[in-house]
Enzyme design. Structure first.
Site, PDB file in Angstrom:
ATOM      1  N   TYR A 144     -11.202  21.162  47.537  1.00  0.00           N
ATOM      2  CA  TYR A 144     -11.208  22.589  47.851  1.00  0.00           C
ATOM      3  C   TYR A 144     -12.633  23.130  47.910  1.00  0.00           C
ATOM      4  CZ  TYR A 144     -10.223  27.597  47.467  1.00  0.00           C
ATOM      5  OH  TYR A 144     -10.164  28.954  47.689  1.00  0.00           O
ATOM      6  N   SER A 178     -14.902  30.926  49.985  1.00  0.00           N
ATOM      7  CA  SER A 178     -14.679  31.074  48.546  1.00  0.00           C
ATOM      8  C   SER A 178     -16.007  31.002  47.812  1.00  0.00           C
ATOM      9  CB  SER A 178     -13.758  29.968  48.026  1.00  0.00           C
ATOM     10  OG  SER A 178     -13.690  29.982  46.611  1.00  0.00           O
TER      11      SER A 178
END
Length: 731
Positions: free
Chosen positions: A612, A599
């Site tokens: 995350y 990401s």
């Protein structure tokens, strides 16, 4: 002819429906007869045989009524054939071609003149039909009956492969079947059949040595029933002489248990695939049913395998003979199996080259890949190989047909195969080579097995579709088994049918399969790869899109146990998939690629997603570590998306609403989920340089490029697909 009633058939299915047939006329009735014949593979094998009807049509130029031969054209399968699969030719012009044939310099049926006749069929085409004519067209033309079937049933080929085939033809069918010895299909063989047909009006058909049979009738239903009678009669005669437990000389070895067999195959298949794929990659199909095991386990298997197959339709796919491994699972271990395969493969390639050199002619095409397409392993089963799953499945199916032919022939007489020169002349026939050259170029991933983890939704689903578009065999893996199956079903609907579920390794899956997989469990990942190997033979590319985002509280925190879950899925799970995949890549010795989804959050520090973001930063470095560890065999790269809302399982309705509220965006609880997602996606887009929402398809395109040879010299890289977030620019 002693007819059987529809209920008396035991070895074929009587599928004719008078009500359906009565509603059809002309070509449609021919299509119907073809389809009901092809529905039973005991009648003819996949792609084998052809049917015809002579029909009165109106000539589009003269307006006169003319007789037209409609015959199944080159390629295709009578089970699935439609009108467009049949060529149409003026019968009168075909009759006139005999004079043209006699004018060629013919010194036997294997001549340039024989092959040149194929080109003459174009001059006989009715109504500009583009379907290429079959090599068997003259056979259907010269038999003057209105309806003709030419089929390749196992029971009939068994009789046609016996050393005393002519005597057996007279005995089995009571003088109702004529006979010609083996002749290559074409004009001269058709002339022989015509002479036999004209010479005896009581005949119902002709047994064609090493090949199959042809029969005829004035009515379509009667022709169909005659075909079934020919097959049923042969099958009953074979059944009466069946050797039972002593079939193929009886058993020499015992089969492994199903569990032990799967374990052995899971080890062996990647090794075999790697060694076979020295020129191009192959996809495998395993057959381990009772019929296959009875043969490979038998005393006579090695002797019969060495003889090779008899019917041209068989050995065009199985080659002149299979590779038989003298293996006994009761006494030999895995290392012994691999050693015997290495030795056998080397000798097979030497023997194949010798066969080519001994039989080649001045105009023969260049030698093709000398590797076997069929491997026989006692106690284990049959492994077929091909350029894709369909081809390997058909290859295995055809060798299974060859086994039944050998069983029948050995029951009633002694099996004989085609002489090598005859077999070579079929395998390297210029017309067959021309057909191969006309085939479209293979797509980039046509011979690849691509595993997409997270294929049930979002980026994974789009990636599965993108890879399938490039010809890949796609394994759709997801924690949600139903979602994985949905994606696989979508691909099968587009690219071809198959059951779509792996597990048995038998030829029951197509270009896509669905598997349930939990990447945090090494045992689950091992089982996933095992099932893939049993379905296809190995792996080539792995793309992991699975991940998790755990929503935080208003202060941006999540419970400690959720930290563990986040890292288990986003980091450890990626490592497990890579680590277990690497073992298979090493077994194969074939180049591969691994794409891990991270990401852009890995490079951007912000509030509200501690676990995350840090897990994705770890995943970025995992990519680099794996690139070093798995080099030079496997390239490892990372795909770093920005927020992809559309279709993402990480953006359920409640998270979308929470994000809209967080950013003070206008919305209504009554809006449909898709409208809520689009609103959030538009908001995120405004934060990027390109000002456009980022879609799963955008990510899938990047995943495809990273997996492909377009970036064959790139490894250890992280590619951002984020619409242009300057905060994530490389520093």
């Amino acid at each position: 002819m002693s007819k059987f009633s529809p209920k008396e058939f035991k070895h074929v299915n009587y599928n004719w429906d008078d009500a359906v047939a009565a509603s059809l006329q002309g070509v449609e009735e021919l299509v119907y007869r073809s389809n009901v014949l092809g529905d039973d593979q005991r009648v003819t094998n996949t792609g084998g045989g052809n049917t015809s009807a002579k029909i009165m049509e109106i000539d589009p130029l003269t307006g006169e009524s003319v007789e037209v031969l409609w015959v199944k054209g080159s390629g295709g399968d009578i089970r699935t054939a439609k009108k467009e699969n049949f060529s149409s030719l003026y019968q009168g012009k075909l009759d006139a071609l005999d004079d043209a044939y006699q004018n060629f310099d013919v010194k036997g049926y294997k001549t340039a003149g024989e092959d040149a006749m194929i080109g003459m069929y174009k001059h006989c085409t009715f109504c500009l039909n583009p379907r290429a004519s079959s090599i068997d067209t003259p056979l259907h033309s010269m038999i003057a009956e209105k309806h003709v079937d030419h089929l390749h049933p196992n029971s009939v080929i068994a009789v046609a492969s016996c050393k005393d085939q002519e005597l057996l033809a007279e005995k089995i069918w009571g003088g109702k079947m004529g006979y010609i010895p083996w002749m290559r299909p074409g004009w001269e063989a058709a002339k022989k059949c015509e002479d036999i047909y004209k010479g005896d009006s009581d005949l119902l058909g002709i047994l064609m040595g090493q090949h199959g049979h042809t029969n005829w009738s004035s009515e379509s239903k009667s022709c169909y029933e005659t075909s079934l009678w020919v097959i049923e009669t042969a099958a009953r005669y074979i059944e009466e002489h069946d050797k039972g437990a002593m079939t193929f000389g009886g058993a020499r070895v015992e089969s492994l248990s199903e569990s032990d067999r799967k374990d052995l195959l899971a080890q062996f298949l990647p090794t075999a695939r790697g060694l076979l794929s020295n020129k191009v990659k192959f996809i495998g199909t395993v057959q381990t049913d009772d019929q296959a095991l009875r043969f490979v386990n038998s005393v006579d298997a090695q002797r019969l395998a060495k003889l090779g197959t008899s019917c041209p339709d068989h050995f065009l796919r199985t080659k002149i003979q299979p590779l038989y491994l003298d293996f006994d699972p009761a006494n030999d271990d895995f290392d012994t199996l691999v050693a015997k395969f290495n030795e056998g493969l080397e000798q097979y390639r030497i023997d194949y080259k010798a066969y080519y050199d001994a039989c080649k002619r001045d105009n023969s095409p260049a030698m093709r890949d000398p590797s076997p397409t069929v491997i026989l392993i006692p106690g284990v089963g049959i492994i077929g190989w091909g350029k894709n799953k369909s081809e390997s499945r058909v290859t295995t199916e055809f060798y299974n047909c060859a086994i039944e032919v050998m069983r029948g022939a050995e029951a009633i007489s002694e099996y004989t195969a085609l002489p090598q020169q005859e077999a070579f002349d079929i395998e390297y026939w210029e017309l067959e080579e021309a057909k191969l050259q006309r085939m479209p170029a293979e797509k980039e991933f046509a011979r690849n097995v691509v595993v997409v983890v997270g294929a049930g939704s979002g980026i994974g689903k789009s990636t599965a579709h993108r890879m399938a578009k490039e010809g890949a065999h796609v394994v759709c893996v997801d924690l949600n088994a139903d979602a994985a199956q949905e994606t696989a079903d979508e691909l099968l609907a587009i690219y071809g049918q198959g059951i779509g579920v792996a597990g048995t390794g038998i030829s029951n899956c197509g270009p896509a399969i669905a598997l349930e997989g939990n990447i945090t469990s090494r045992e689950s990942v091992q089982d996933m790869y095992k099932q893939i190997i049993l379905a296809y033979g190995g792996i080539d590319n792995v793309i992991v899109t699975a991940g998790i985002f755990v929503p935080s509280d208003t202060a941006g925190y999540i419970p400690d146990e959720k930290w563990g879950l986040t890292f288990d899925i986003n980091v450890k799970g990626l490592f497990i998939v890579a680590d277990e995949g690497n073992k298979i890549w090493k077994q194969q010795g074939l180049k591969g690629s691994l794409v891990l989804t991270t990401s852009v959050n890995a490079a951007v520090a912000k509030r509200g997603s501690f676990a995350y973001d840090t897990s994705k930063a770890a995943a970025n470095h995992l990519v680099r570590e794996l690139a070093v560890d798995m080099a030079p065999l496997v390239r490892v790269n990372g795909l770093a998306p920005a927020t992809v809302v559309k279709g993402s399982s990480m953006f359920p309705r409640d998270r979308v609403i929470g994000s809209l509220a967080k950013y003070n965006l206008e919305y209504s609880e009554e809006w449909e989920t898709e409208k809520l997602r689009n609103t959030l996606a538009e908001f995120y887009a405004k934060r990027t340089l390109t000002q456009e929402p980022i879609t799963p398809e955008d990510q899938a395109e990047a995943a495809y490029v990273l997996a492909s040879n377009k970036l064959s010299k790139s490894t250890g890289q992280i590619i951002s697909v984020d619409g242009g977030l300057h905060e994530a620019f490389l520093r």
